[in-house]
Design a protein around this motif. Structure first.
Motif, mmCIF file in Angstrom:
data_model
loop_
_atom_site.group_PDB
_atom_site.id
_atom_site.type_symbol
_atom_site.label_atom_id
_atom_site.label_comp_id
_atom_site.label_asym_id
_atom_site.label_seq_id
_atom_site.Cartn_x
_atom_site.Cartn_y
_atom_site.Cartn_z
ATOM 1 N N LEU A 100 0.807 -1.220 0.000
ATOM 2 C CA LEU A 100 0.000 0.000 0.000
ATOM 3 C C LEU A 100 0.845 1.276 0.000
ATOM 4 C CD1 LEU A 100 -2.754 -1.066 2.544
ATOM 5 C CD2 LEU A 100 -2.962 -0.911 0.053
ATOM 6 N N GLY A 101 2.165 1.128 0.054
ATOM 7 C CA GLY A 101 3.055 2.283 0.039
ATOM 8 C C GLY A 101 3.044 3.072 1.336
ATOM 9 N N LEU A 102 2.716 2.393 2.431
ATOM 10 C CA LEU A 102 2.647 3.069 3.730
ATOM 11 C C LEU A 102 3.864 2.815 4.605
ATOM 12 C CD1 LEU A 102 -1.096 2.343 4.568
ATOM 13 C CD2 LEU A 102 -0.106 4.512 3.808
ATOM 14 N N ASP A 103 4.787 1.999 4.145
ATOM 15 C CA ASP A 103 5.919 1.597 4.965
ATOM 16 C C ASP A 103 6.771 2.767 5.450
ATOM 17 O OD1 ASP A 103 6.343 1.634 2.155
ATOM 18 O OD2 ASP A 103 8.224 0.539 2.353
ATOM 19 N N LYS A 104 6.834 3.850 4.714
ATOM 20 C CA LYS A 104 7.631 5.008 5.131
ATOM 21 C C LYS A 104 6.775 6.079 5.806
ATOM 22 C CE LYS A 104 11.225 4.292 1.671
ATOM 23 N NZ LYS A 104 10.928 2.903 1.505
ATOM 24 N N LYS A 105 5.492 5.783 6.007
ATOM 25 C CA LYS A 105 4.577 6.767 6.593
ATOM 26 C C LYS A 105 3.943 6.282 7.890
ATOM 27 C CE LYS A 105 3.509 8.467 2.030
ATOM 28 N NZ LYS A 105 2.500 8.786 1.052
ATOM 29 N N LEU A 106 4.400 5.183 8.427
ATOM 30 C CA LEU A 106 3.757 4.560 9.580
ATOM 31 C C LEU A 106 3.710 5.449 10.826
ATOM 32 C CD1 LEU A 106 5.100 0.918 9.214
ATOM 33 C CD2 LEU A 106 2.773 1.755 8.788
ATOM 34 N N LYS A 107 4.696 6.287 11.025
ATOM 35 C CA LYS A 107 4.750 7.124 12.236
ATOM 36 C C LYS A 107 4.105 8.496 12.026
ATOM 37 C CE LYS A 107 6.738 3.942 14.561
ATOM 38 N NZ LYS A 107 5.930 3.164 15.487
ATOM 39 N N GLU A 108 3.607 8.759 10.816
ATOM 40 C CA GLU A 108 2.974 10.053 10.542
ATOM 41 C C GLU A 108 1.546 10.089 11.062
ATOM 42 O OE1 GLU A 108 3.333 11.665 6.581
ATOM 43 O OE2 GLU A 108 5.159 10.512 6.227
ATOM 44 N N ARG A 109 1.124 11.255 11.488
ATOM 45 C CA ARG A 109 -0.267 11.471 11.914
ATOM 46 C C ARG A 109 -1.145 11.451 10.663
ATOM 47 N NH1 ARG A 109 -0.705 10.370 17.047
ATOM 48 N NH2 ARG A 109 0.730 11.516 18.327
ATOM 49 N N ILE A 110 -2.363 11.001 10.824
ATOM 50 C CA ILE A 110 -3.313 10.921 9.728
ATOM 51 C C ILE A 110 -3.510 12.291 9.085
ATOM 52 C CG2 ILE A 110 -5.723 10.425 9.154
ATOM 53 C CD1 ILE A 110 -3.923 7.946 9.786
ATOM 54 N N SER A 111 -3.542 13.337 9.884
ATOM 55 C CA SER A 111 -3.776 14.694 9.387
ATOM 56 C C SER A 111 -2.677 15.177 8.440
ATOM 57 C CB SER A 111 -3.946 15.666 10.536
ATOM 58 O OG SER A 111 -2.792 15.646 11.364
ATOM 59 N N SER A 112 -1.500 14.546 8.477
ATOM 60 C CA SER A 112 -0.396 14.972 7.627
ATOM 61 C C SER A 112 -0.408 14.283 6.263
ATOM 62 C CB SER A 112 0.944 14.713 8.324
ATOM 63 O OG SER A 112 1.225 13.322 8.359
#
Length: 168
Positions: free
Chosen positions: A153-165
């Motif tokens: 899903l291409g989320l591996d580099k975004k796991l620690k980001e807040r949903i709002s970002s």
């Protein structure tokens, strides 16, 4: 090919890339209607006799104009809405035989849903939102499967980001 027609007889469901393999989803003559109170209490048939099969490894694309029943059909498929007639099988499990509580438990353990209006918790990061259903169900994380899906899903580099970002 499944067919769901709106009042203007436009095709609202198009099934693509289906081949014979293991059936993971089967819909047989599903119907769902609503009472429109704004329009002299007339019955609106949102889903009319929809039948299709989806085999393992393939995708189902549901296309159509606004108000043609796409979201209602998806809610019926995952057990959020009950169906008035017809049957829906996920694998060998007929969800249309289940009561609301059984459908809720089945959905929590077996179905992943990404809503158009995300239904994510903004105070949690991406990883926390993904893992939340496991916590509710007291289930153990399959790390290998989780990593595979997150990467897909291409989320591996975004796991620690807040949903709002994140962008849509």
């Amino acid at each position: 090919e499944g067919d769901l027609m709106n009042e203007e007889k436009k095709v609202a469901i198009e099934v693509k890339d289906v081949c014979i393999n293991y059936r993971i989803l089967n819909s047989v003559s599903v119907q769902k209607s609503f009472l429109r109170k704004k329009v002299r209490e007339e019955v609106f048939e949102a889903v009319k006799h929809v039948s299709f099969e989806v085999e393992e490894g393939f995708f189902l694309t549901i296309l159509g104009p606004s108000g043609s029943g796409k979201t209602t059909l998806l809610k019926c498929i995952c057990g959020i809405e009950y169906v008035e007639n017809g049957k829906i099988f996920i694998g060998d499990t007929e969800i249309t035989k289940m009561n609301e509580e059984q459908r809720k438990k089945y959905r929590r353990k077996n179905i992943g849903i990404v809503f158009q209006q995300y239904s994510l918790l903004p105070v949690l990061n991406v990883q926390e939102n993904i893992l939340l259903p496991l916590k509710f169900n007291r289930m153990k994380l399959d790390v290998e499967y989780y990593n595979k899906i997150v990467e897909l899903l291409g989320l591996d580099k975004k796991l620690k980001e807040r949903i709002s970002s994140l962008s849509g």
